[in-house]
Design a protein around this motif. Sequence first.
Motif, PDB file in Angstrom:
ATOM      1  N   ILE A  10      -6.598   1.787  -1.965  1.00 52.55           N
ATOM      2  CA  ILE A  10      -5.177   0.797  -2.546  1.00 52.55           C
ATOM      3  C   ILE A  10      -5.261   0.410  -0.990  1.00 52.55           C
ATOM      4  N   MET A  11      -4.752  -1.525  -0.795  1.00 52.56           N
ATOM      5  CA  MET A  11      -4.951  -2.654   0.388  1.00 52.56           C
ATOM      6  C   MET A  11      -3.194  -2.334   0.307  1.00 52.56           C
ATOM      7  N   ILE A  12      -2.367  -2.154   1.216  1.00 52.68           N
ATOM      8  CA  ILE A  12      -1.109  -2.914   1.327  1.00 52.68           C
ATOM      9  C   ILE A  12      -0.777  -4.017   1.945  1.00 52.68           C
ATOM     10  N   VAL A  13      -0.324  -5.022   1.293  1.00 53.01           N
ATOM     11  CA  VAL A  13      -0.164  -5.854   2.810  1.00 53.01           C
ATOM     12  C   VAL A  13       1.555  -6.775   2.730  1.00 53.01           C
ATOM     13  N   ASP A  14       2.099  -6.255   3.169  1.00 51.94           N
ATOM     14  CA  ASP A  14       3.581  -6.273   3.615  1.00 51.94           C
ATOM     15  C   ASP A  14       3.650  -5.981   4.725  1.00 51.94           C
ATOM     16  N   ASP A  15       5.079  -7.429   5.492  1.00 53.88           N
ATOM     17  CA  ASP A  15       5.140  -7.429   6.372  1.00 53.88           C
ATOM     18  C   ASP A  15       6.043  -6.692   6.657  1.00 53.88           C
ATOM     19  N   ASN A  16       6.986  -6.367   6.188  1.00 45.90           N
ATOM     20  CA  ASN A  16       8.717  -5.330   6.165  1.00 45.90           C
ATOM     21  C   ASN A  16       7.711  -3.917   5.732  1.00 45.90           C
ATOM     22  N   GLU A  17       7.799  -3.218   7.425  1.00 44.71           N
ATOM     23  CA  GLU A  17       6.911  -1.923   7.058  1.00 44.71           C
ATOM     24  C   GLU A  17       7.673  -0.502   6.699  1.00 44.71           C
ATOM     25  N   PHE A  18       8.566  -0.395   6.425  1.00 41.40           N
ATOM     26  CA  PHE A  18       9.748   0.203   4.876  1.00 41.40           C
ATOM     27  C   PHE A  18       9.342   0.362   3.828  1.00 41.40           C
ATOM     28  N   ASP A  19       9.425  -1.587   3.385  1.00 38.02           N
ATOM     29  CA  ASP A  19       8.505  -1.039   1.935  1.00 38.02           C
ATOM     30  C   ASP A  19       6.963  -0.566   1.885  1.00 38.02           C
ATOM     31  N   CYS A  20       6.090  -0.852   3.101  1.00 39.53           N
ATOM     32  CA  CYS A  20       4.730  -0.295   2.955  1.00 39.53           C
ATOM     33  C   CYS A  20       5.247   1.363   2.959  1.00 39.53           C
ATOM     34  N   TYR A  21       5.964   1.782   3.646  1.00 34.78           N
ATOM     35  CA  TYR A  21       5.773   2.668   3.482  1.00 34.78           C
ATOM     36  C   TYR A  21       6.546   3.559   1.947  1.00 34.78           C
ATOM     37  N   ILE A  22       7.518   3.263   1.662  1.00 33.31           N
ATOM     38  CA  ILE A  22       7.553   3.232   0.436  1.00 33.31           C
ATOM     39  C   ILE A  22       6.797   3.197  -0.972  1.00 33.31           C
ATOM     40  N   THR A  23       5.910   2.246  -0.733  1.00 31.71           N
ATOM     41  CA  THR A  23       5.034   1.766  -2.007  1.00 31.71           C
ATOM     42  C   THR A  23       3.339   2.829  -1.287  1.00 31.71           C
ATOM     43  N   SER A  24       3.231   3.302   0.032  1.00 29.76           N
ATOM     44  CA  SER A  24       2.798   4.107   0.028  1.00 29.76           C
ATOM     45  C   SER A  24       3.048   5.913  -0.605  1.00 29.76           C
ATOM     46  N   LYS A  25       4.059   6.117  -0.327  1.00 27.85           N
ATOM     47  CA  LYS A  25       4.419   7.236  -1.189  1.00 27.85           C
ATOM     48  C   LYS A  25       4.286   7.005  -2.364  1.00 27.85           C
ATOM     49  N   VAL A  26       4.761   6.266  -3.008  1.00 24.55           N
ATOM     50  CA  VAL A  26       5.384   6.880  -4.758  1.00 24.55           C
ATOM     51  C   VAL A  26       3.449   6.122  -5.033  1.00 24.55           C
ATOM     52  N   ILE A  27       2.688   5.585  -4.369  1.00 30.73           N
ATOM     53  CA  ILE A  27       0.916   5.864  -4.725  1.00 30.73           C
ATOM     54  C   ILE A  27       0.434   6.938  -4.428  1.00 30.73           C
ATOM     55  N   ASN A  28       0.963   7.664  -3.859  1.00 29.71           N
ATOM     56  CA  ASN A  28       0.252   8.932  -3.388  1.00 29.71           C
ATOM     57  C   ASN A  28       1.169  10.455  -4.492  1.00 29.71           C
ATOM     58  N   ASN A  29       2.757   9.697  -4.169  1.00 29.37           N
ATOM     59  CA  ASN A  29       3.020  10.969  -5.714  1.00 29.37           C
ATOM     60  C   ASN A  29       2.422  10.645  -7.215  1.00 29.37           C
ATOM     61  N   VAL A  30       1.659  10.009  -7.669  1.00 33.85           N
ATOM     62  CA  VAL A  30       0.998   9.317  -8.584  1.00 33.85           C
ATOM     63  C   VAL A  30      -0.904  10.131  -8.274  1.00 33.85           C
ATOM     64  N   ASP A  31      -1.099   9.336  -7.385  1.00 29.73           N
ATOM     65  CA  ASP A  31      -2.590  10.222  -7.225  1.00 29.73           C
ATOM     66  C   ASP A  31      -2.292  10.098  -5.530  1.00 29.73           C
ATOM     67  N   ALA A  32      -2.365  11.221  -4.955  1.00 23.25           N
ATOM     68  CA  ALA A  32      -2.419  11.747  -3.236  1.00 23.25           C
ATOM     69  C   ALA A  32      -4.199  11.648  -3.164  1.00 23.25           C
ATOM     70  N   THR A  33      -4.920  10.813  -4.104  1.00 29.24           N
ATOM     71  CA  THR A  33      -6.243  11.405  -3.857  1.00 29.24           C
ATOM     72  C   THR A  33      -6.693   9.372  -3.284  1.00 29.24           C
ATOM     73  N   VAL A  34      -6.197   8.666  -3.135  1.00 21.84           N
ATOM     74  CA  VAL A  34      -6.035   7.755  -2.791  1.00 21.84           C
ATOM     75  C   VAL A  34      -5.896   7.250  -1.788  1.00 21.84           C
ATOM     76  N   ASP A  35      -6.470   6.748  -0.535  1.00 19.08           N
ATOM     77  CA  ASP A  35      -7.294   6.140   0.731  1.00 19.08           C
ATOM     78  C   ASP A  35      -6.098   4.566   0.600  1.00 19.08           C
ATOM     79  N   ILE A  36      -5.054   4.707   1.390  1.00 16.13           N
ATOM     80  CA  ILE A  36      -3.989   3.590   1.325  1.00 16.13           C
ATOM     81  C   ILE A  36      -4.509   2.866   2.784  1.00 16.13           C
TER      82      ILE A  36
END
Length: 132
Positions: A10-36
């Motif tokens: 998954i690629m996250i494209v967001d100029d807000n680093e905090f939003d990137c961090y939150i999105t990454s955390k939620v993705i990892n909580n759903v599936d820890a094997t996803v490469d972000i």
Amino acid sequence: MLMINKVKKIMIVDDNEFDCYITSKVINNVDATVDIMEFNSSLTAIQYLEEFQSSPEKLPHLIFLDIYMPLLDGFDFIEKFNEFSDVIKSHTKICILSTTVDDMYIHKAKVNESILFTSKPITKEFLQSIFY
């Protein structure tokens, strides 16, 4: 709902680093094997896709894309993405991830049926609905 099989990258494209961090955390909580991959610049993200458009193993299966960004906003990003080869367009799906409540933007985002739309912050339920 558009189902996406085997989301491994998954690629996250967001100029807000905090939003990137939150999105990454939620993705990892759903599936820890996803490469972000996180990009705080939409221009850098487009350059990455351009460089690897003929190398499917390096491409994301899904892009979470913010609308409001400097230089190249989410809609400009989609226009550039649509110029890429069919290889990348069939491999990679885009999901607009936005805080907008502006109906015009939401409508514009939903015009292309191959593009998903959800609001920030991303939810575990939304991810589960497209992952499985």
